[in-house]
Design an enzyme around this catalytic site. Structure first.
Site, PDB file in Angstrom:
ATOM      1  N   ARG A   1       1.907   3.543  12.524  1.00  0.00           N
ATOM      2  CA  ARG A   1       0.877   2.232  12.417  1.00  0.00           C
ATOM      3  C   ARG A   1       0.944   1.705  10.930  1.00  0.00           C
ATOM      4  O   ARG A   1       0.048   0.831  10.865  1.00  0.00           O
ATOM      5  CB  ARG A   1      -0.307   2.654  12.900  1.00  0.00           C
ATOM      6  CG  ARG A   1      -0.436   3.094  14.149  1.00  0.00           C
ATOM      7  CD  ARG A   1      -1.788   3.898  14.334  1.00  0.00           C
ATOM      8  NE  ARG A   1      -2.099   4.917  13.607  1.00  0.00           N
ATOM      9  CZ  ARG A   1      -1.523   6.130  13.396  1.00  0.00           C
ATOM     10  NH1 ARG A   1      -0.761   6.480  14.307  1.00  0.00           N
ATOM     11  NH2 ARG A   1      -1.964   6.913  12.278  1.00  0.00           N
ATOM     12  N   HIS A   2       1.642   2.376  10.013  1.00  0.00           N
ATOM     13  CA  HIS A   2       1.486   2.107   8.535  1.00  0.00           C
ATOM     14  C   HIS A   2       2.861   1.608   8.000  1.00  0.00           C
ATOM     15  O   HIS A   2       3.750   2.268   8.438  1.00  0.00           O
ATOM     16  CB  HIS A   2       1.131   3.121   7.847  1.00  0.00           C
ATOM     17  CG  HIS A   2      -0.554   3.430   7.965  1.00  0.00           C
ATOM     18  ND1 HIS A   2      -0.814   4.440   8.883  1.00  0.00           N
ATOM     19  CD2 HIS A   2      -1.723   2.739   7.552  1.00  0.00           C
ATOM     20  CE1 HIS A   2      -2.204   4.577   8.926  1.00  0.00           C
ATOM     21  NE2 HIS A   2      -2.562   3.444   8.104  1.00  0.00           N
TER      22      HIS A   2
ATOM     23  N   GLU B   1      -6.900  -0.145  15.126  1.00  0.00           N
ATOM     24  CA  GLU B   1      -7.591  -1.182  14.482  1.00  0.00           C
ATOM     25  C   GLU B   1      -6.484  -2.238  14.003  1.00  0.00           C
ATOM     26  O   GLU B   1      -5.609  -1.892  13.354  1.00  0.00           O
ATOM     27  CB  GLU B   1      -8.134  -0.395  13.170  1.00  0.00           C
ATOM     28  CG  GLU B   1      -8.839  -1.385  12.101  1.00  0.00           C
ATOM     29  CD  GLU B   1      -8.787  -0.772  10.853  1.00  0.00           C
ATOM     30  OE1 GLU B   1      -9.214   0.444  10.627  1.00  0.00           O
ATOM     31  OE2 GLU B   1      -8.657  -1.555   9.915  1.00  0.00           O
TER      32      GLU B   1
ATOM     33  N   SER C   1     -10.371  -5.534   9.905  1.00  0.00           N
ATOM     34  CA  SER C   1     -11.414  -5.015   9.028  1.00  0.00           C
ATOM     35  C   SER C   1     -12.303  -6.275   8.616  1.00  0.00           C
ATOM     36  O   SER C   1     -11.208  -7.045   7.914  1.00  0.00           O
ATOM     37  CB  SER C   1     -11.247  -4.106   8.061  1.00  0.00           C
ATOM     38  OG  SER C   1     -11.106  -2.743   8.815  1.00  0.00           O
TER      39      SER C   1
ATOM     40  N   ARG D   1       0.841  -1.022   0.019  1.00  0.00           N
ATOM     41  CA  ARG D   1       0.136   0.033   0.003  1.00  0.00           C
ATOM     42  C   ARG D   1       0.883   1.200   0.124  1.00  0.00           C
ATOM     43  O   ARG D   1       1.798   1.470   1.023  1.00  0.00           O
ATOM     44  CB  ARG D   1      -0.994  -0.003   1.302  1.00  0.00           C
ATOM     45  CG  ARG D   1      -1.822  -1.050   1.270  1.00  0.00           C
ATOM     46  CD  ARG D   1      -2.982  -1.023   2.241  1.00  0.00           C
ATOM     47  NE  ARG D   1      -3.917  -2.107   2.226  1.00  0.00           N
ATOM     48  CZ  ARG D   1      -4.846  -2.124   2.841  1.00  0.00           C
ATOM     49  NH1 ARG D   1      -5.304  -1.127   3.619  1.00  0.00           N
ATOM     50  NH2 ARG D   1      -5.743  -3.275   2.897  1.00  0.00           N
TER      51      ARG D   1
ATOM     52  N   ARG E   1       0.405  -5.262  13.000  1.00  0.00           N
ATOM     53  CA  ARG E   1      -0.552  -4.508  14.267  1.00  0.00           C
ATOM     54  C   ARG E   1      -0.910  -5.202  15.226  1.00  0.00           C
ATOM     55  O   ARG E   1      -0.771  -4.757  16.367  1.00  0.00           O
ATOM     56  CB  ARG E   1      -1.819  -4.116  13.333  1.00  0.00           C
ATOM     57  CG  ARG E   1      -1.762  -2.873  12.332  1.00  0.00           C
ATOM     58  CD  ARG E   1      -2.192  -1.723  12.695  1.00  0.00           C
ATOM     59  NE  ARG E   1      -1.852  -0.708  11.722  1.00  0.00           N
ATOM     60  CZ  ARG E   1      -3.011  -0.185  11.065  1.00  0.00           C
ATOM     61  NH1 ARG E   1      -4.302  -0.328  11.706  1.00  0.00           N
ATOM     62  NH2 ARG E   1      -2.889   0.833  10.079  1.00  0.00           N
TER      63      ARG E   1
ATOM     64  N   GLU F   1       0.773   4.057   1.174  1.00  0.00           N
ATOM     65  CA  GLU F   1       0.372   5.235   2.251  1.00  0.00           C
ATOM     66  C   GLU F   1       1.676   6.118   2.150  1.00  0.00           C
ATOM     67  O   GLU F   1       2.787   5.853   2.478  1.00  0.00           O
ATOM     68  CB  GLU F   1       0.351   4.448   3.481  1.00  0.00           C
ATOM     69  CG  GLU F   1      -0.132   2.994   3.644  1.00  0.00           C
ATOM     70  CD  GLU F   1      -1.808   2.929   4.143  1.00  0.00           C
ATOM     71  OE1 GLU F   1      -2.253   4.140   4.017  1.00  0.00           O
ATOM     72  OE2 GLU F   1      -2.017   1.834   4.145  1.00  0.00           O
TER      73      GLU F   1
HETATM   74  P1  ATP Z   1      -6.168   2.218   8.502  1.00  0.00           P
HETATM   75  O1  ATP Z   1      -7.393   2.663   8.196  1.00  0.00           O
HETATM   76  O2  ATP Z   1      -5.680   1.850   9.831  1.00  0.00           O
HETATM   77  O3  ATP Z   1      -5.223   2.765   7.515  1.00  0.00           O
HETATM   78  P2  ATP Z   1      -7.194   0.338   6.585  1.00  0.00           P
HETATM   79  O4  ATP Z   1      -8.675   0.297   7.277  1.00  0.00           O
HETATM   80  O5  ATP Z   1      -6.881   0.924   5.367  1.00  0.00           O
HETATM   81  O6  ATP Z   1      -6.277   0.707   7.782  1.00  0.00           O
HETATM   82  P3  ATP Z   1      -7.878  -2.516   5.960  1.00  0.00           P
HETATM   83  O7  ATP Z   1      -8.071  -2.314   4.423  1.00  0.00           O
HETATM   84  O8  ATP Z   1      -8.839  -2.773   6.700  1.00  0.00           O
HETATM   85  O9  ATP Z   1      -6.687  -1.292   6.525  1.00  0.00           O
HETATM   86  O10 ATP Z   1      -6.862  -3.712   5.946  1.00  0.00           O
HETATM   87  C1  ATP Z   1      -7.173  -4.769   6.855  1.00  0.00           C
HETATM   88  C2  ATP Z   1      -5.806  -4.891   8.086  1.00  0.00           C
HETATM   89  O11 ATP Z   1      -4.778  -4.698   7.633  1.00  0.00           O
HETATM   90  C3  ATP Z   1      -5.963  -3.423   8.754  1.00  0.00           C
HETATM   91  O12 ATP Z   1      -6.928  -3.607   9.848  1.00  0.00           O
HETATM   92  C4  ATP Z   1      -4.625  -3.377   9.569  1.00  0.00           C
HETATM   93  O13 ATP Z   1      -4.495  -4.403  10.499  1.00  0.00           O
HETATM   94  C5  ATP Z   1      -3.706  -4.017   8.270  1.00  0.00           C
HETATM   95  N1  ATP Z   1      -3.132  -2.965   7.519  1.00  0.00           N
HETATM   96  C6  ATP Z   1      -3.631  -2.330   6.415  1.00  0.00           C
HETATM   97  N2  ATP Z   1      -2.860  -1.466   6.059  1.00  0.00           N
HETATM   98  C7  ATP Z   1      -1.793  -1.521   6.655  1.00  0.00           C
HETATM   99  C8  ATP Z   1      -0.647  -1.040   6.524  1.00  0.00           C
HETATM  100  N3  ATP Z   1      -0.250   0.018   5.526  1.00  0.00           N
HETATM  101  N4  ATP Z   1       0.468  -1.032   7.274  1.00  0.00           N
HETATM  102  C9  ATP Z   1       0.222  -2.209   8.337  1.00  0.00           C
HETATM  103  N5  ATP Z   1      -1.004  -2.780   8.510  1.00  0.00           N
HETATM  104  C10 ATP Z   1      -1.774  -2.583   7.521  1.00  0.00           C
HETATM  105 MG    MG Z   2      -9.923  -1.235   7.764  1.00  0.00          MG
END
Ligand code: ATP
Ligand code: MG
Length: 417
Positions: free
Chosen positions: A203-204, A340, A343, A195, A391, A197
């Site tokens: 946290r990312h 989180e 999801s 991703r 996480r 980000e």
């Molecule tokens: P956030 O809102 O915290 O950025 P997200 O809702 O975009 O996360 P999801 O698409 O729900 O992420 O992905 C499922 C799970 O994968 C998340 O709950 C999280 O634990 C993990 N996750 C997602 N993106 C990341 C990231 N960039 N780095 C680390 N863990 C991640």
């Molecule tokens: Mg999510």
């Protein structure tokens, strides 16, 4: 017994040399050599330097005075390789390193029992997840990491040149795992996510790992939440029972986790936050700060792991099932101490409604033809979740930065080592 590893500490007390060798166990082997036993061996031992790779033959010592590891009386020693330069980090951990240095030299710092403990626990988390899911009838799958369409929105897609076409690195196995519940009732994948980000947060990561599950023939979203809470409880309790040495190294006390976890409606979460003076939107996902604040409030009530359920449609991806009211969805988050960690939800399995949802979210259904095809031939009601591995580890071990939970970090500024 032949044991191998690297010297992380060495000291002499009178005519005794005591060296700590970091090997396959979490605690080092403590090798003890006395001058009177074998002068040649004693000389070798006293000349050892920090970082040297050795193997030794020995017997556990009857006395066992050291608290740092199992003591061995060494009978034979072989030196394989000595460091060419002084080490850039202290493998004994006496000299703490800044996070930046720790990340750069993680592969080397893994000789340190504390650093090693984190990754032995990471391995246990994977092992526990696999055990739990396999014994509950889930089939382990592997889906492509080079993909033509993203499921989680365009903003975080990494582009890849795929011959003449533009492709992306997979953000999640979402579309593929759903396609597979058209033929396998229960599937899971342990997989990297990519991703883009843009913001450096604690946290990312830009490459992270997830435990992804999809489950068909469900009666409702509760079936999926039960799978997730039982999985998470199994993992944490498994680590608690199997990694007591590692937890001790890290100074972490892991209380036993009981199910079911608290379920909080999205509106309830909003109300709780508002009454605590936190500004929150009623139609968007909670901000990181709101999540943290909610974590603090829930902890006061004794809830460390809790679901937030019934997210508004305006805040979710297209594939979640919408409630009749058109406002709510069957999407949930699982939060652990204000972060989180997963999801999930029930998916829209009716083709017409799914296509409509895509259009409403501004997506072109034609780009998702391969996915939509799977909904034509008896797609059962289904749901699933993505559980972030780093996480989960971060919250379980109380790490302050997600980068501590992965050996080789991929973030905004790091692409080596
Ligand atoms: P956030 O809102 O915290 O950025 P997200 O809702 O975009 O996360 P999801 O698409 O729900 O992420 O992905 C499922 C799970 O994968 C998340 O709950 C999280 O634990 C993990 N996750 C997602 N993106 C990341 C990231 N960039 N780095 C680390 N863990 C991640
Ligand atoms: Mg999510």
């Amino acid at each position: 017994m032949r044991l191998c590893g690297w010297i992380i500490r060495i000291k002499r007390i009178g005519r005794v040399v005591i060296a700590e060798v970091s090997g396959s166990d979490v605690k080092p082997y403590v090798i003890v050599g006395k001058e009177d036993i074998n002068p040649g061996l004693y000389k070798m031992l006293s000349e050892l330097s920090i970082g040297t790779a050795v193997c030794f033959e020995g017997e556990p010592s009857p006395s066992q005075i050291s608290k740092r590891g199992v003591e061995y009386i060494v009978k034979e020693l072989k030196v394989y390789s000595t460091p060419l330069e002084p080490m850039p980090v202290d493998p004994a951990g006496k000299v703490p390193a800044l996070l930046d240095t720790r990340i750069k030299y993680r592969w080397l710092l893994l000789r340190n029992p504390v650093e090693k403990a984190i990754f032995r626990i990471r391995q246990s988390v994977i092992e526990a997840a696999r055990r739990y899911l396999l014994s509950n009838g889930f089939l382990e799958i592997h889906t492509p990491k080079i993909v033509a369409a993203g499921a989680e929105g365009g903003a975080t897609l990494f582009k890849v040149q795929y011959f003449e076409k533009e492709a992306y690195l997979s953000q999640s196995p979402q579309l593929y795992k759903q396609m597979l519940v058209a033929s396998i009732p229960r599937v899971f994948e342990i997989t990297p996510y990519f991703r883009a980000e843009k913001f450096n947060t604690t946290r990312h990561l830009n490459e992270s790992w997830g435990i992804d599950v999809e489950q068909g023939f469900i009666e409702g979203v509760e079936d999926v939440m039960r799978t997730l809470e039982n999985l998470v409880a199994y993992i944490i309790n498994y680590v608690r029972e199997n990694n007591s040495e590692e937890l001790e190294q890290l100074g972490v006390e892991l209380p036993r986790v009981e199910t079911p976890f608290k379920r909080l409606r999205f509106e309830e979460a909003v109300d709780i936050l508002k009454s605590n003076g936190v500004e929150v939107s009623e139609t968007e996902d909670l901000s990181d700060q709101a999540e943290r604040e909610l974590g603090r409030i829930m902890a006061e009530k004794g809830h460390y792991l809790y679901f937030i359920v019934g997210f508004p449609w305006s805040s979710t991806a297209f594939y979640y099932m919408r409630e009749e009211d058109g406002f709510h969805t069957r999407k949930f988050d699982l939060d652990f101490k204000g972060l989180e960690i997963a999801s999930g939800g029930q998916r829209e399995h009716r083709l017409d409604k799914l296509v409509e949802a895509m259009k409403q979210k501004g997506l072109n259904p034609e780009s998702f033809d391969f996915y939509l095809e799977a909904f034509k031939y008896g797609m059962p009601p289904h749901g699933g979740f993505g559980l972030g591995l780093e996480r989960l580890i971060m919250q379980m071990l109380g790490l302050s930065n997600i980068r501590e939970a992965i050996i080789f970090v991929r973030d905004r500024t790091r692409i080596v080592p």
